[in-house]
Write a protein that holds these residues in place. Sequence first.
Motif, PDB file in Angstrom:
ATOM      1  N   LEU A   1       0.850  -1.184   0.000  1.00 19.01           N
ATOM      2  CA  LEU A   1       0.000   0.000   0.000  1.00 19.01           C
ATOM      3  C   LEU A   1       0.890   1.239   0.000  1.00 19.01           C
ATOM      4  O   LEU A   1       1.610   1.502   0.964  1.00 19.01           O
ATOM      5  CB  LEU A   1      -0.901  -0.003   1.230  1.00 19.01           C
ATOM      6  N   GLU A   2       0.837   1.982  -1.092  1.00 22.31           N
ATOM      7  CA  GLU A   2       1.691   3.153  -1.255  1.00 22.31           C
ATOM      8  C   GLU A   2       0.842   4.338  -1.676  1.00 22.31           C
ATOM      9  O   GLU A   2       0.217   4.318  -2.727  1.00 22.31           O
ATOM     10  CB  GLU A   2       2.770   2.888  -2.296  1.00 22.31           C
ATOM     11  N   ASN A   3       0.819   5.378  -0.823  1.00 26.74           N
ATOM     12  CA  ASN A   3       0.010   6.562  -1.072  1.00 26.74           C
ATOM     13  C   ASN A   3      -1.454   6.166  -1.258  1.00 26.74           C
ATOM     14  O   ASN A   3      -2.079   5.678  -0.326  1.00 26.74           O
ATOM     15  CB  ASN A   3       0.561   7.346  -2.266  1.00 26.74           C
ATOM     16  N   ASP A   4      -1.983   6.315  -2.466  1.00 26.71           N
ATOM     17  CA  ASP A   4      -3.407   6.034  -2.671  1.00 26.71           C
ATOM     18  C   ASP A   4      -3.653   4.807  -3.534  1.00 26.71           C
ATOM     19  O   ASP A   4      -4.726   4.627  -4.088  1.00 26.71           O
ATOM     20  CB  ASP A   4      -4.096   7.247  -3.301  1.00 26.71           C
ATOM     21  N   LYS A   5      -2.647   3.916  -3.639  1.00 22.69           N
ATOM     22  CA  LYS A   5      -2.796   2.715  -4.470  1.00 22.69           C
ATOM     23  C   LYS A   5      -2.287   1.486  -3.727  1.00 22.69           C
ATOM     24  O   LYS A   5      -1.418   1.576  -2.852  1.00 22.69           O
ATOM     25  CB  LYS A   5      -2.025   2.867  -5.782  1.00 22.69           C
ATOM     26  N   ALA A   6      -2.833   0.317  -4.109  1.00 19.71           N
ATOM     27  CA  ALA A   6      -2.407  -0.948  -3.520  1.00 19.71           C
ATOM     28  C   ALA A   6      -2.133  -1.957  -4.625  1.00 19.71           C
ATOM     29  O   ALA A   6      -2.833  -1.996  -5.644  1.00 19.71           O
ATOM     30  CB  ALA A   6      -3.481  -1.492  -2.576  1.00 19.71           C
ATOM     31  N   VAL A   7      -1.108  -2.773  -4.417  1.00 16.51           N
ATOM     32  CA  VAL A   7      -0.742  -3.822  -5.371  1.00 16.51           C
ATOM     33  C   VAL A   7      -0.692  -5.156  -4.631  1.00 16.51           C
ATOM     34  O   VAL A   7      -0.069  -5.262  -3.571  1.00 16.51           O
ATOM     35  CB  VAL A   7       0.625  -3.546  -6.017  1.00 16.51           C
ATOM     36  N   ARG A   8      -1.360  -6.168  -5.195  1.00 10.63           N
ATOM     37  CA  ARG A   8      -1.253  -7.528  -4.662  1.00 10.63           C
ATOM     38  C   ARG A   8       0.014  -8.123  -5.275  1.00 10.63           C
ATOM     39  O   ARG A   8       0.059  -8.443  -6.463  1.00 10.63           O
ATOM     40  CB  ARG A   8      -2.481  -8.351  -5.032  1.00 10.63           C
ATOM     41  N   ILE A   9       1.042  -8.267  -4.462  1.00 10.31           N
ATOM     42  CA  ILE A   9       2.358  -8.671  -4.941  1.00 10.31           C
ATOM     43  C   ILE A   9       2.446 -10.172  -5.163  1.00 10.31           C
ATOM     44  O   ILE A   9       2.942 -10.658  -6.186  1.00 10.31           O
ATOM     45  CB  ILE A   9       3.449  -8.269  -3.932  1.00 10.31           C
ATOM     46  N   ARG A  10       1.989 -10.905  -4.157  1.00 14.49           N
ATOM     47  CA  ARG A  10       2.056 -12.372  -4.213  1.00 14.49           C
ATOM     48  C   ARG A  10       0.853 -12.929  -3.487  1.00 14.49           C
ATOM     49  O   ARG A  10       0.150 -12.207  -2.769  1.00 14.49           O
ATOM     50  CB  ARG A  10       3.347 -12.884  -3.534  1.00 14.49           C
ATOM     51  N   GLU A  11       0.647 -14.223  -3.628  1.00 11.49           N
ATOM     52  CA  GLU A  11      -0.464 -14.850  -2.927  1.00 11.49           C
ATOM     53  C   GLU A  11      -0.132 -16.295  -2.589  1.00 11.49           C
ATOM     54  O   GLU A  11       0.802 -16.906  -3.158  1.00 11.49           O
ATOM     55  CB  GLU A  11      -1.742 -14.791  -3.774  1.00 11.49           C
ATOM     56  N   TYR A  12      -0.908 -16.825  -1.650  1.00 16.40           N
ATOM     57  CA  TYR A  12      -0.865 -18.245  -1.328  1.00 16.40           C
ATOM     58  C   TYR A  12      -2.304 -18.743  -1.367  1.00 16.40           C
ATOM     59  O   TYR A  12      -3.212 -18.109  -0.821  1.00 16.40           O
ATOM     60  CB  TYR A  12      -0.271 -18.483   0.051  1.00 16.40           C
ATOM     61  N   TYR A  13      -2.531 -19.883  -2.035  1.00  9.01           N
ATOM     62  CA  TYR A  13      -3.878 -20.413  -2.190  1.00  9.01           C
ATOM     63  C   TYR A  13      -3.815 -21.930  -2.088  1.00  9.01           C
ATOM     64  O   TYR A  13      -3.067 -22.576  -2.818  1.00  9.01           O
ATOM     65  CB  TYR A  13      -4.442 -19.994  -3.554  1.00  9.01           C
ATOM     66  N   TYR A  14      -4.594 -22.502  -1.153  1.00  5.67           N
ATOM     67  CA  TYR A  14      -4.565 -23.953  -0.969  1.00  5.67           C
ATOM     68  C   TYR A  14      -5.989 -24.461  -0.772  1.00  5.67           C
ATOM     69  O   TYR A  14      -6.722 -23.977   0.095  1.00  5.67           O
ATOM     70  CB  TYR A  14      -3.721 -24.333   0.237  1.00  5.67           C
ATOM     71  N   ASP A  15      -6.371 -25.454  -1.577  1.00  4.91           N
ATOM     72  CA  ASP A  15      -7.700 -26.056  -1.510  1.00  4.91           C
ATOM     73  C   ASP A  15      -7.572 -27.449  -0.911  1.00  4.91           C
ATOM     74  O   ASP A  15      -7.185 -28.408  -1.588  1.00  4.91           O
ATOM     75  CB  ASP A  15      -8.308 -26.127  -2.910  1.00  4.91           C
ATOM     76  N   GLY A  16      -7.898 -27.572   0.387  1.00 10.52           N
ATOM     77  CA  GLY A  16      -7.761 -28.842   1.083  1.00 10.52           C
ATOM     78  C   GLY A  16      -8.666 -29.920   0.544  1.00 10.52           C
ATOM     79  O   GLY A  16      -8.299 -31.096   0.503  1.00 10.52           O
ATOM     80  N   ARG A  17      -9.850 -29.536   0.078  1.00  2.57           N
ATOM     81  CA  ARG A  17     -10.775 -30.529  -0.465  1.00  2.57           C
ATOM     82  C   ARG A  17     -10.261 -31.072  -1.791  1.00  2.57           C
ATOM     83  O   ARG A  17     -10.299 -32.276  -2.049  1.00  2.57           O
ATOM     84  CB  ARG A  17     -12.160 -29.892  -0.652  1.00  2.57           C
ATOM     85  N   GLN A  18      -9.728 -30.185  -2.643  1.00  2.00           N
ATOM     86  CA  GLN A  18      -9.216 -30.623  -3.940  1.00  2.00           C
ATOM     87  C   GLN A  18      -7.962 -31.471  -3.785  1.00  2.00           C
ATOM     88  O   GLN A  18      -7.765 -32.455  -4.499  1.00  2.00           O
ATOM     89  CB  GLN A  18      -8.921 -29.399  -4.810  1.00  2.00           C
ATOM     90  N   LYS A  19      -7.123 -31.110  -2.829  1.00  2.00           N
ATOM     91  CA  LYS A  19      -5.880 -31.855  -2.606  1.00  2.00           C
ATOM     92  C   LYS A  19      -6.088 -33.118  -1.777  1.00  2.00           C
ATOM     93  O   LYS A  19      -5.189 -33.954  -1.694  1.00  2.00           O
ATOM     94  CB  LYS A  19      -4.863 -30.973  -1.869  1.00  2.00           C
TER      95      LYS A  19
END
Length: 420
Positions: free
Chosen positions: A273-291
Amino acid sequence: MMYEKLSPKHLKSMLWWAWEDTKNYDAIVCDGSVRSGKTMSMTVGFVLWSMKNFNGENFAFCGRTIDSLKRNVITPMQKWLEGVVKIKVNLSRNFLDISMCGHTNRYYFFGGKDESSYQLIQGITLAGVLLDEVALMPKSFVEQALARCSVTGSKFWFNCNPDSSEHWFFKEWVDENSEKTKQKNRLHLHFTMDDNLSLSDEVKNRYERTYTGVFYDRYIRGLWVLAEGLVYGAVFDKSSHVIKSYAKTTNVYYYISVDYGTLNPCSMGLWALENDKAVRIREYYYDGRQKSVQKTDEEYYQELEKLADDYNIQHVIVDPSAASFITTIKKHGKFRVRKANNSVIDGIRNTMTLLKNDRIFICECCEDIIREFALYRWDEKSGKDAVIKENDHAMDDMRYFVNTAMGHILKDIYRKGGTE
């Protein structure tokens, strides 16, 4: 809004009770766009009507919450009526006394935010009630408020921005084709921003740029419409909102937002979050039901640390319902936890506004949130504003971040673009 700039519709909403062709109505309903001036004219009219016709009676101002009522009605009302009436406010006890021409009446403040709120207004006898933002109140509260108006000559004053065309208030008080509406002896006035003669074209255009999709139809066009289709279909554009990469800089605040799940997917997003903007840099996503393999709180915590890497994280924002995971994060003592504001519809509206104003960007490595943008849909069968609870986990963690960490940016946009 200056009195010399009142439109004919404002005058009618203010003085309908005194005009020969409308004075016999039991109620008035004013709906339509934001910034149309309907709150001002109705509030002034409500006070003038009550002071002209009653002395020593009780009345009620009702809002979704008492805080919103004070902000939207009670505080500005004192300026609107300055020099016309004498107002004595008791904010700690939530009432005010108004005196004019030898008459004095008392006006109580009530908030109708949930189904239990009707109990707050039980027992009082009223000569009239003004319900501001009535579409945000439960039916039980509104009906209880109306039932308290047993003094001869009492009238109901309703004010709201539109909601779904399936909303109970639309079907019972607004829809001209509804049998229940036809049974109501009410005056209906529909407002747009064009009725507010104090707004310039430049300001109107700025308001229009604030909203999109279903919220544009409701808040700008003043229409009662169902939410349908992709939630962010009208605002999310991969060509402009998805960027190649993010270069770490100074004077930036970093957050991680978490939609926690065990059987359901767990989604975490790292935000800059910088000044008046935000960037999603990275993510983590895990689906326990699918795995077919569920992870423990400790295992998710290790993934959280990996996602944080060497970034100085201001807060980890987590859905309040994820109590066990919050406890685990706190136990390790490395991150400060902030419980998310998890209001769904407000969060979606706020996220739409930020996307429309190019304040949110997504790095292309965040494949799961990009995927969900193309799948996240309104539930058109629900009859109310609701989303289909599928493909919504990255959407939820983004909403938590927006509602909890970007409030100052939203306030600036809404202040310039305006809500009523």
